[in-house]
Design a protein around this motif. Structure first.
Motif, PDB file in Angstrom:
ATOM      1  N   THR A  86       0.843  -1.197   0.000  1.00  0.00           N
ATOM      2  CA  THR A  86       0.000   0.000   0.000  1.00  0.00           C
ATOM      3  C   THR A  86       0.880   1.249   0.000  1.00  0.00           C
ATOM      4  OG1 THR A  86      -0.076   0.185   2.409  1.00  0.00           O
ATOM      5  CG2 THR A  86      -1.787  -1.191   1.359  1.00  0.00           C
ATOM      6  N   GLN A  87       0.325   2.329  -0.541  1.00  0.00           N
ATOM      7  CA  GLN A  87       1.065   3.592  -0.538  1.00  0.00           C
ATOM      8  C   GLN A  87       1.225   4.114   0.880  1.00  0.00           C
ATOM      9  OE1 GLN A  87       2.674   4.779  -3.269  1.00  0.00           O
ATOM     10  NE2 GLN A  87       3.657   6.150  -1.790  1.00  0.00           N
ATOM     11  N   ALA A  88       0.259   3.811   1.746  1.00  0.00           N
ATOM     12  CA  ALA A  88       0.373   4.250   3.144  1.00  0.00           C
ATOM     13  C   ALA A  88       1.622   3.655   3.792  1.00  0.00           C
ATOM     14  CB  ALA A  88      -0.876   3.860   3.925  1.00  0.00           C
ATOM     15  N   CYS A  89       1.901   2.398   3.532  1.00  0.00           N
ATOM     16  CA  CYS A  89       3.117   1.765   4.047  1.00  0.00           C
ATOM     17  C   CYS A  89       4.346   2.448   3.460  1.00  0.00           C
ATOM     18  CB  CYS A  89       3.108   0.273   3.712  1.00  0.00           C
ATOM     19  SG  CYS A  89       4.675  -0.593   4.075  1.00  0.00           S
ATOM     20  N   ALA A  90       4.361   2.656   2.152  1.00  0.00           N
ATOM     21  CA  ALA A  90       5.497   3.312   1.499  1.00  0.00           C
ATOM     22  C   ALA A  90       5.718   4.709   2.078  1.00  0.00           C
ATOM     23  CB  ALA A  90       5.279   3.378  -0.008  1.00  0.00           C
ATOM     24  N   ASP A  91       4.634   5.422   2.348  1.00  0.00           N
ATOM     25  CA  ASP A  91       4.742   6.762   2.928  1.00  0.00           C
ATOM     26  C   ASP A  91       5.335   6.710   4.330  1.00  0.00           C
ATOM     27  OD1 ASP A  91       3.673   7.841   0.620  1.00  0.00           O
ATOM     28  OD2 ASP A  91       1.652   8.064   1.455  1.00  0.00           O
ATOM     29  N   THR A  92       5.052   5.640   5.061  1.00  0.00           N
ATOM     30  CA  THR A  92       5.626   5.471   6.405  1.00  0.00           C
ATOM     31  C   THR A  92       7.149   5.460   6.337  1.00  0.00           C
ATOM     32  OG1 THR A  92       3.713   4.220   7.156  1.00  0.00           O
ATOM     33  CG2 THR A  92       5.739   3.904   8.387  1.00  0.00           C
ATOM     34  N   PHE A  93       7.692   4.940   5.240  1.00  0.00           N
ATOM     35  CA  PHE A  93       9.139   4.861   5.066  1.00  0.00           C
ATOM     36  C   PHE A  93       9.686   6.040   4.257  1.00  0.00           C
ATOM     37  CE2 PHE A  93       7.892   0.565   6.110  1.00  0.00           C
ATOM     38  CZ  PHE A  93       8.869   0.204   7.030  1.00  0.00           C
ATOM     39  N   GLY A  94       8.830   6.993   3.912  1.00  0.00           N
ATOM     40  CA  GLY A  94       9.278   8.201   3.227  1.00  0.00           C
ATOM     41  C   GLY A  94       9.593   8.031   1.756  1.00  0.00           C
ATOM     42  N   LEU A  95       8.966   7.063   1.089  1.00  0.00           N
ATOM     43  CA  LEU A  95       9.290   6.832  -0.324  1.00  0.00           C
ATOM     44  C   LEU A  95       8.729   7.887  -1.265  1.00  0.00           C
ATOM     45  CD1 LEU A  95       9.102   2.985  -0.884  1.00  0.00           C
ATOM     46  CD2 LEU A  95      11.086   4.434  -0.613  1.00  0.00           C
ATOM     47  N   GLY A  96       7.631   8.503  -0.901  1.00  0.00           N
ATOM     48  CA  GLY A  96       7.033   9.474  -1.817  1.00  0.00           C
ATOM     49  C   GLY A  96       6.652   8.800  -3.122  1.00  0.00           C
ATOM     50  N   ARG A  97       7.131   9.354  -4.242  1.00  0.00           N
ATOM     51  CA  ARG A  97       6.792   8.807  -5.566  1.00  0.00           C
ATOM     52  C   ARG A  97       7.760   7.737  -6.037  1.00  0.00           C
ATOM     53  NH1 ARG A  97       5.838  13.596  -9.594  1.00  0.00           N
ATOM     54  NH2 ARG A  97       5.980  11.761 -10.893  1.00  0.00           N
ATOM     55  N   ARG A  98       8.818   7.463  -5.279  1.00  0.00           N
ATOM     56  CA  ARG A  98       9.813   6.463  -5.708  1.00  0.00           C
ATOM     57  C   ARG A  98       9.208   5.061  -5.691  1.00  0.00           C
ATOM     58  NH1 ARG A  98      13.462   9.703  -1.973  1.00  0.00           N
ATOM     59  NH2 ARG A  98      12.041   8.716  -0.546  1.00  0.00           N
ATOM     60  N   ALA A  99       9.678   4.228  -6.604  1.00  0.00           N
ATOM     61  CA  ALA A  99       9.230   2.836  -6.672  1.00  0.00           C
ATOM     62  C   ALA A  99       9.887   1.998  -5.585  1.00  0.00           C
ATOM     63  CB  ALA A  99       9.534   2.240  -8.041  1.00  0.00           C
ATOM     64  N   ALA A 100      11.110   2.353  -5.211  1.00  0.00           N
ATOM     65  CA  ALA A 100      11.862   1.611  -4.195  1.00  0.00           C
ATOM     66  C   ALA A 100      13.063   2.453  -3.785  1.00  0.00           C
ATOM     67  CB  ALA A 100      12.318   0.260  -4.745  1.00  0.00           C
ATOM     68  N   GLU A 101      13.648   2.094  -2.652  1.00  0.00           N
ATOM     69  CA  GLU A 101      14.844   2.793  -2.201  1.00  0.00           C
ATOM     70  C   GLU A 101      15.668   1.884  -1.306  1.00  0.00           C
ATOM     71  OE1 GLU A 101      16.288   6.971  -0.158  1.00  0.00           O
ATOM     72  OE2 GLU A 101      14.245   6.306   0.205  1.00  0.00           O
ATOM     73  N   ALA A 102      16.958   1.813  -1.610  1.00  0.00           N
ATOM     74  CA  ALA A 102      17.895   1.111  -0.740  1.00  0.00           C
ATOM     75  C   ALA A 102      18.466   2.143   0.223  1.00  0.00           C
ATOM     76  CB  ALA A 102      19.019   0.475  -1.547  1.00  0.00           C
ATOM     77  N   ILE A 103      18.547   1.777   1.474  1.00  0.00           N
ATOM     78  CA  ILE A 103      19.162   2.635   2.482  1.00  0.00           C
ATOM     79  C   ILE A 103      20.517   2.010   2.795  1.00  0.00           C
ATOM     80  CG2 ILE A 103      18.881   3.750   4.730  1.00  0.00           C
ATOM     81  CD1 ILE A 103      16.601   4.313   2.649  1.00  0.00           C
ATOM     82  N   GLY A 104      21.477   2.291   1.920  1.00  0.00           N
ATOM     83  CA  GLY A 104      22.803   1.695   2.053  1.00  0.00           C
ATOM     84  C   GLY A 104      22.695   0.189   2.139  1.00  0.00           C
ATOM     85  N   ASN A 105      23.430  -0.400   3.074  1.00  0.00           N
ATOM     86  CA  ASN A 105      23.320  -1.846   3.279  1.00  0.00           C
ATOM     87  C   ASN A 105      22.492  -2.157   4.527  1.00  0.00           C
ATOM     88  OD1 ASN A 105      25.242  -0.949   5.093  1.00  0.00           O
ATOM     89  ND2 ASN A 105      26.663  -2.620   4.725  1.00  0.00           N
ATOM     90  N   PHE A 106      21.637  -1.204   4.926  1.00  0.00           N
ATOM     91  CA  PHE A 106      20.738  -1.417   6.057  1.00  0.00           C
ATOM     92  C   PHE A 106      19.453  -2.119   5.642  1.00  0.00           C
ATOM     93  CE2 PHE A 106      23.211   2.385   7.190  1.00  0.00           C
ATOM     94  CZ  PHE A 106      23.838   1.894   8.322  1.00  0.00           C
ATOM     95  N   GLY A 107      19.003  -1.882   4.434  1.00  0.00           N
ATOM     96  CA  GLY A 107      17.784  -2.502   3.945  1.00  0.00           C
ATOM     97  C   GLY A 107      17.192  -1.719   2.788  1.00  0.00           C
ATOM     98  N   THR A 108      16.159  -2.275   2.219  1.00  0.00           N
ATOM     99  CA  THR A 108      15.481  -1.706   1.060  1.00  0.00           C
ATOM    100  C   THR A 108      13.994  -1.683   1.320  1.00  0.00           C
ATOM    101  OG1 THR A 108      17.190  -2.470  -0.463  1.00  0.00           O
ATOM    102  CG2 THR A 108      15.004  -2.126  -1.404  1.00  0.00           C
ATOM    103  N   VAL A 109      13.324  -0.662   0.796  1.00  0.00           N
ATOM    104  CA  VAL A 109      11.867  -0.587   0.859  1.00  0.00           C
ATOM    105  C   VAL A 109      11.348  -0.538  -0.566  1.00  0.00           C
ATOM    106  CG1 VAL A 109       9.870   0.710   1.694  1.00  0.00           C
ATOM    107  CG2 VAL A 109      11.985   0.697   3.029  1.00  0.00           C
ATOM    108  N   VAL A 110      10.322  -1.334  -0.844  1.00  0.00           N
ATOM    109  CA  VAL A 110       9.719  -1.395  -2.168  1.00  0.00           C
ATOM    110  C   VAL A 110       8.273  -0.920  -2.056  1.00  0.00           C
ATOM    111  CG1 VAL A 110       9.094  -2.894  -4.103  1.00  0.00           C
ATOM    112  CG2 VAL A 110      11.203  -3.331  -2.815  1.00  0.00           C
ATOM    113  N   ALA A 111       7.922   0.100  -2.835  1.00  0.00           N
ATOM    114  CA  ALA A 111       6.564   0.645  -2.874  1.00  0.00           C
ATOM    115  C   ALA A 111       5.689  -0.236  -3.764  1.00  0.00           C
ATOM    116  CB  ALA A 111       6.600   2.074  -3.404  1.00  0.00           C
ATOM    117  N   PRO A 112       4.376  -0.029  -3.741  1.00  0.00           N
ATOM    118  CA  PRO A 112       3.488  -0.874  -4.560  1.00  0.00           C
ATOM    119  C   PRO A 112       3.863  -0.918  -6.042  1.00  0.00           C
ATOM    120  CG  PRO A 112       2.189   0.422  -3.030  1.00  0.00           C
ATOM    121  CD  PRO A 112       3.615   0.904  -2.901  1.00  0.00           C
TER     122      PRO A 112
END
Length: 192
Positions: A86-112
């Motif tokens: 869900t976009q709400a989950c992606a927004d929780t991680f601050g993705l905005g309009r991005r499809a995904a974002e890696a935070i260095g080697n700490f982890g990655t978040v993938v938007a819908p």
């Protein structure tokens, strides 16, 4: 008496710092994703906001991981990926309009909209870059090396990309043709 107050203040500040960091710096929430509402980590390397989509997330993870590892070498540790359905989950991680974002080697978040193997591979390539070059280098190296590598080696089917990404991909491909897979990381460390 002043020493006890100072010690108490320092202790409280140190105890509150991680929570404060997670609250105000959304991408860093990937470090402790289960602190976010509705996110669970049923597997050590996969977190998700909708357990009904876990099988889809696992398939994407396997495909993206295989593509990235084949292109840039084996990972030192299995990367953690948070799959937001869900976009709400992606927004929780601050993705905005991005499809995904890696935070260095700490982890990655993938938007819908990022639930595609090439997006996962792209971000896992960034994870591998952080493993091999360091998190600071990934943030400071030229875009053609960092983003160009991820676009070129992830199997991203989009041609042409918007600028400057298409130019960066082309520049990386030309550089990579000269260094090859065996010289990738040693040559990447020399780029300034």
């Amino acid at each position: 008496m002043k020493f006890k107050h100072l010690l108490l203040a320092v202790t409280l500040t140190c105890a509150a710092l991680p929570a404060t960091t997670l609250a105000f710096i959304k991408p860093l929430r990937v470090v402790a994703p289960t602190l976010m509402p509705g996110v669970a980590c049923p597997l050590p390397d996969i977190c998700i906001d909708d357990l009904a989509r876990l099988a889809d997330a696992q398939a994407l993870y396997r495909e993206g991981y295989a593509k990235a590892a084949s292109a840039v070498g084996p990972f030192r540790q299995s990367p953690r990926v948070v799959f937001c359905s869900t976009q709400a989950c992606a927004d929780t991680f601050g993705l905005g309009r991005r499809a995904a974002e890696a935070i260095g080697n700490f982890g990655t978040v993938v938007a819908p909209r990022g639930w595609q193997a090439f997006y996962v591979a792209h971000e896992l390539i960034h994870h591998r870059q952080a493993e091999m070059l360091g998190n600071i280098a990934v943030a400071t190296q030229p875009g053609w090396l960092i983003e160009g590598m991820a676009y070129a080696l992830s199997g991203d089917p989009r041609h042409p990309l918007g600028e400057p990404f298409e130019q960066w991909r082309s520049q990386f491909e030309a550089w990579y043709a000269g260094v090859g897979a065996s010289g990738l990381w040693a040559s990447a460390r020399e780029v300034r």
